[in-house]
Motif scaffolding. Structure first.
Motif, PDB file in Angstrom:
ATOM      1  N   ASP A  14     -58.977 -91.125  -0.378  1.00 50.00           N
ATOM      2  CA  ASP A  14     -60.299 -90.731  -0.456  1.00 50.00           C
ATOM      3  C   ASP A  14     -60.775 -91.405  -1.696  1.00 50.00           C
ATOM      4  O   ASP A  14     -60.279 -92.315  -2.217  1.00 50.00           O
ATOM      5  N   GLY A  15     -62.385 -91.299  -1.652  1.00 45.69           N
ATOM      6  CA  GLY A  15     -62.944 -91.938  -2.937  1.00 45.69           C
ATOM      7  C   GLY A  15     -62.502 -91.837  -4.123  1.00 45.69           C
ATOM      8  O   GLY A  15     -62.345 -92.758  -4.950  1.00 45.69           O
ATOM      9  N   ASP A  16     -61.864 -90.682  -4.430  1.00 48.40           N
ATOM     10  CA  ASP A  16     -61.436 -90.566  -6.009  1.00 48.40           C
ATOM     11  C   ASP A  16     -60.232 -91.238  -6.009  1.00 48.40           C
ATOM     12  O   ASP A  16     -59.931 -92.027  -7.345  1.00 48.40           O
ATOM     13  N   ASP A  17     -59.215 -91.193  -5.175  1.00 51.35           N
ATOM     14  CA  ASP A  17     -58.110 -91.944  -5.294  1.00 51.35           C
ATOM     15  C   ASP A  17     -58.287 -93.515  -5.247  1.00 51.35           C
ATOM     16  O   ASP A  17     -57.862 -94.185  -6.101  1.00 51.35           O
ATOM     17  N   LYS A  18     -59.287 -94.032  -4.520  1.00 49.50           N
ATOM     18  CA  LYS A  18     -59.414 -95.449  -4.247  1.00 49.50           C
ATOM     19  C   LYS A  18     -60.052 -95.800  -5.828  1.00 49.50           C
ATOM     20  O   LYS A  18     -59.660 -96.961  -6.291  1.00 49.50           O
ATOM     21  N   ARG A  19     -60.988 -95.100  -6.393  1.00 45.75           N
ATOM     22  CA  ARG A  19     -61.383 -95.539  -7.730  1.00 45.75           C
ATOM     23  C   ARG A  19     -60.501 -95.417  -8.843  1.00 45.75           C
ATOM     24  O   ARG A  19     -60.252 -96.340  -9.579  1.00 45.75           O
ATOM     25  N   GLU A  20     -59.455 -94.517  -8.649  1.00 45.26           N
ATOM     26  CA  GLU A  20     -58.394 -94.462  -9.502  1.00 45.26           C
ATOM     27  C   GLU A  20     -57.248 -95.714  -9.312  1.00 45.26           C
ATOM     28  O   GLU A  20     -57.189 -96.137 -10.289  1.00 45.26           O
ATOM     29  N   VAL A  21     -57.134 -96.153  -8.326  1.00 44.35           N
ATOM     30  CA  VAL A  21     -56.344 -97.218  -7.807  1.00 44.35           C
ATOM     31  C   VAL A  21     -56.966 -98.614  -8.375  1.00 44.35           C
ATOM     32  O   VAL A  21     -56.274 -99.571  -9.062  1.00 44.35           O
ATOM     33  N   GLU A  22     -58.291 -98.593  -8.264  1.00 44.49           N
ATOM     34  CA  GLU A  22     -59.214 -99.797  -8.605  1.00 44.49           C
ATOM     35  C   GLU A  22     -59.215 -99.674  -9.995  1.00 44.49           C
ATOM     36  O   GLU A  22     -58.851-101.030 -10.668  1.00 44.49           O
ATOM     37  N   ASN A  23     -59.176 -98.772 -10.842  1.00 43.94           N
ATOM     38  CA  ASN A  23     -59.390 -98.551 -12.251  1.00 43.94           C
ATOM     39  C   ASN A  23     -57.852 -99.106 -12.846  1.00 43.94           C
ATOM     40  O   ASN A  23     -57.748 -99.940 -13.711  1.00 43.94           O
ATOM     41  N   TRP A  24     -57.081 -98.589 -12.334  1.00 40.28           N
ATOM     42  CA  TRP A  24     -55.546 -99.051 -12.461  1.00 40.28           C
ATOM     43  C   TRP A  24     -55.333-100.357 -12.204  1.00 40.28           C
ATOM     44  O   TRP A  24     -54.541-100.821 -13.176  1.00 40.28           O
TER      45      TRP A  24
END
Length: 129
Positions: A66-76
């Motif tokens: 989902d969008g939040d997890d994608k952002r979290e992965v990208e930031n990571w």
């Protein structure tokens, strides 16, 4: 002149040899700790990252996030590279600090200026009487 006294050229050659040896040691230390640093940093990653990396088709898992997890992965992913680099630098510094073969003390050399003094000939001494 004592053999303990080096010329500038000998000191420069010794320094260059030392720097090459030090660079090799740094590369070996970096290679030795790279996998450990990557593993340690990856263990700190978010759950979505860990789940994604545990699967064989990373892009498929990423597309299902989902969008939040994608952002979290990208930031990571952005943060991960810096963390690995920083951790690796600290490990290399610690390894090199313990390596006694990389201690180098500079030996003194003597720098001398040589001047030639010439006496001015007196005009009267050179003329014949």
């Amino acid at each position: 002149v004592s053999k303990k006294t080096l010329s500038e050229l000998e000191e420069e050659d010794t320094r260059k040899i030392f720097e090459k040896r030090r660079q090799l040691a740094m590369e070996k230390a970096a290679d030795a700790c790279e996998k450990e640093c990557i593993k340690e940093v990856d263990d700190m990653g978010p759950d979505a990252w860990k789940k994604m990396m545990s699967c064989s088709d990373v892009s498929d898992i990423y597309s299902k996030l989902d969008g939040d997890d994608k952002r979290e992965v990208e930031n990571w992913m952005e943060k991960r590279t810096t963390l690995i680099h920083d951790m690796q630098q600290k490990e290399v510094a610690a390894i090199l600090e313990c390596d006694d073969s990389l201690d180098r003390s500079s030996k003194p050399f003597i720098r001398m200026s040589v001047r030639i003094l010439r006496r001015k000939e007196k005009e009267g001494c050179t003329s014949s009487r």
